[in-house]
Enzyme design. Structure first.
Site, PDB file in Angstrom:
ATOM      1  CD  GLU A 210      -3.558 -15.351  27.342  1.00  0.00           C
ATOM      2  OE1 GLU A 210      -4.003 -16.469  27.011  1.00  0.00           O
ATOM      3  OE2 GLU A 210      -3.572 -14.367  26.582  1.00  0.00           O
TER       4      GLU A 210
ATOM      5  CD  GLU B 205      -0.287 -13.069  24.819  1.00  0.00           C
ATOM      6  OE1 GLU B 205      -1.344 -13.388  24.249  1.00  0.00           O
ATOM      7  OE2 GLU B 205       0.321 -13.833  25.582  1.00  0.00           O
TER       8      GLU B 205
END
Ligand SMILES: [Zn+2]
Length: 679
Positions: A150, A305
């Site tokens: 991320e 995710e």
């Protein structure tokens, strides 16, 4: 390159075995096998465990994890473990820690504690990536590399001296000379004329508004600086394991990183998405990001995710009611994902994410959550043939990061209330409701195959981009405050929409931003429609006052300061909106009809229809049963039933039809991520 070792759809999640004693691992892999998990993301935050001292590695525990996964049929999406540097690195080299815009160095103790420009940090990540690649390159569990995690979630920018030097090198590359920079940045304003690059700093906290051109270049630089970090690791992985695809998990429609540029640098696009269960419209918002992920490489992508239920970082973290976790997973697949994975496998016992839900909740195998996990694993297996199938869209939304960064520069715009995500959603929402497939395209992207192109906002528009839109033979819709500035954020002379004036057949005389609570009505398709946030005083004439004789006025303002002025215009196949009507459906309906764009299926409100290859997805996001009339018969892959004509879909349930009348079915699911779209 594709995930050749894993067939069908990917199912699994982040697996953090280092947070548990080893005896738990046996239960983990046994339950993974029971649930049909075929991929686990491992070692994302394991740097401090894998390299406890400089250059000294402890791979033993990860060896055992990789072996256990492989023995139980679970492939590894193996992280390079560089998402958070270990304490020894930041204590030996404090300059690795990031510095904020006020000059405060941020300490260790969270994650992403690094300066993207730090040579010490970069060298250490590359060394670890090489050690990981050499250790696990031949491991049979290895299916994909996962670089960092991320990017830009916490650390998008660093204002330290090292970053300042890096920024200056980047600026020299972009502008050639300090005079070039002065011209591009308009430094004659407010006495900012530079005589040497070493006088130029990052846009640190200053007494007043910072030069918006400096901010724009800073946004570009910050995206590029992190991308360099990614590319440095990727080069090592490609050298040691050229056959293993590389990804990094994106964060949906993220302001900080130019994902068009990033997607070019990776082999597989993957995304993390966390729609708020408490927001009844979040499935529409997230659908846009899924369509972006599919569009980035025009390929299937992976939802790497999502949450099984609640997250841990909102003010109030609502759980997903029964049915929603399955429906949201199917939704990602419906929008082109070849996998529905989760953060995380086993719910944490400690740390900031201990209340974040997981596939295996605190409550264990007796919990509702675990039953849902088993059911979803079985459903995704039933959909295996969907993997690799393409999506065809005839409508494209334009999204460009440079323009976005310019539009949302703080403190110097006509209004801070024009937000790009909202402008995109203003068009995406009605398209989604109508069941029309949508791609996203970058400025100057390939428009072949599209019948309608919508630029909700193109604040920054170069002459080249205007020529690109002029050459598009289909129907074009351009939203307000477009064609305002060039690539250096300098206003086009003669007024907006600048290089688009001739194409659109209008000139903006004056921007007319509407303060909160102010409504400017317009008459559209025979009824009064409110416009909020933004309006413009349009002239249907060019900069010299000559009339564009063939520009039609589709809607005029009614009442208020702009009474009688043109609000929406059309010249040829190009529609321009000088405002933001509360509902753009009337404009959209007309354009789609003129372009011959059909919905995927006719569905009631709250039902989402998408198509992948020969598969029709019907997702009921409401809590009530709905009736849908099938235009074509087919077999529901989820139940095995043959369906035709009117059917009922229960609340928060779905149907995935293999259409009977479509041509030969695709049978090769071995390389799900190698198929190009149909175009
Ligand atoms: Zn720095």
């Amino acid at each position: 390159m594709g995930l050749t070792r894993v067939s069908g759809l990917l199912f699994g999640g982040d697996y953090n075995p280092e947070q548990w004693p080893e005896h738990v691992w046996d239960e983990d892999v046994r339950l993974m096998a029971e649930a049909g998990v075929n991929m686990a993301t491992v070692a994302v935050f394991s740097w401090s465990r894998l390299e406890p001292r400089p250059g000294e590695y402890d791979f033993g525990w990860l060896d055992r994890v990789m072996d256990l996964l492989h023995a139980n049929g679970v492939a590894a999406d193996l992280a390079t473990a560089t998402a958070t540097p270990p304490p020894w690195l930041v204590r030996e080299h404090p300059q690795v820690l990031p510095v904020d815009a006020t000059g405060t160095r941020l300490d260790f103790g969270s994650r992403q504690s690094y300066c993207p420009s730090s040579p010490v940090f970069r060298t250490a990540t590359v060394r670890l990536a090489r050690a990981m690649a050499e250790r696990y390159g031949d491991h049979p569990a290895l299916a994909m590399w996962h670089i960092s995690n991320e990017y830009a979630d916490h650390t998008l920018e660093c204002f330290c001296e090292e970053s300042a030097r890096h920024f200056r090198r980047w600026l020299r590359e972009r502008h050639g000379s300090v005079d070039g920079l002065n011209a591009a940045w308009g430094t004659s304003c407010w006495g900012q004329h530079y005589t040497a690059f070493d006088q130029v700093n990052p846009p640190r906290k200053a007494p007043g508004p910072v030069n918006p051109a400096q901010l724009l270049d800073w946004r570009r630089f910050c995206s590029d600086a992190l991308l360099e970090c990614f590319e440095l690791e990727r080069e090592v992985l490609r050298e040691v394991t050229p056959e293993i695809p590389v990804t990094t998990n994106f964060m949906s429609v993220l302001h900080g990183l130019d994902y068009w540029k990033w997607a070019e640098a990776e082999d597989v696009v993957s995304d993390d998405a966390y729609p708020d269960p408490a927001d009844p419209t979040s499935h529409v918002t997230v659908a846009l990001s899924y369509d972006l992920m599919r569009s980035l490489r025009r390929q299937p992508w992976i939802l790497l995710e999502q949450a099984a239920s609640a997250v841990s970082w909102r003010e109030v973290n609502a759980p997903k009611p029964p049915g929603m976790m399955r429906l949201h997973s199917l939704q990602a697949v419906a929008h082109g994902a070849d996998g529905a994975m989760f953060f995380q496998w086993r719910q944490a016992k400690y740390g900031p994410e201990k209340f974040h839900s997981a596939l295996l909740p605190h409550g264990g195998v007796a919990s509702r959550g675990w039953r849902d996990t088993l059911a979803l694993g079985a459903d995704l297996k039933r959909l295996a043939e969907v993997a690799g199938t393409p999506t065809t869209a005839h409508v494209a939304l334009v999204l460009g990061w440079d323009s976005w960064w310019g539009l949302e520069a703080p403190e110097s715009m006509p209004s801070n209330r024009l937000r790009l995500k909202e402008l995109l959603q203003a068009w995406y929402g009605p398209l989604h409701a109508a069941g029309v497939a949508v791609d996203l395209v970058p400025p100057l992207g390939d428009l072949s195959g599209y019948r309608v192109v919508i630029a909700p906002n193109l604040y920054m528009c170069t002459g080249e981009q205007a020529a690109w839109l002029e050459a598009f033979p289909g129907h074009l819709v351009v939203g307000p405050f477009s064609g305002v500035v060039d690539s250096d954020d300098q206003v086009h002379e003669g007024g907006a929409p600048g290089p688009l004036r001739a194409l659109l057949g209008v000139t903006v005389d004056e921007f007319w931003p509407l303060p909160e609570g102010t409504v400017q009505s317009l008459r559209l398709a025979g009824r009064a429609v409110p416009a909020r946030t933004w309006a413009e005083w349009l002239r249907v004439e060019d900069a010299s006052g000559d009339t564009f004789g063939d520009t039609e006025v589709l809607a005029r303002y009614e009442g208020g300061d702009l009474d009688g002025q043109a609000a929406i215009t059309r010249r040829g196949n190009a529609v321009y909106l000088g405002c933001l009507p509360e509902d753009v459906t009337p404009v959209l309906t007309e354009v789609l009809a003129a372009a011959g764009v059909e919905p995927v299926a006719v569905v009631p409100e709250g039902v989402e229809a998408t198509r992948r290859g020969d598969h029709l997805f019907l997702l009921n996001h409401t809590t009530d049963p709905v009736k849908v009339d099938l235009a074509e018969p087919g077999t529901d892959l989820l139940t095995g039933r043959d369906l035709a004509g009117p059917i009922e879909i229960p609340g928060r349930d779905a149907v995935v039809l293999r259409l009977a009348n479509s041509g030969a079915r695709r049978t090769d699911t071995e390389s799900p991520l190698t198929n190009e779209g149909e175009r």
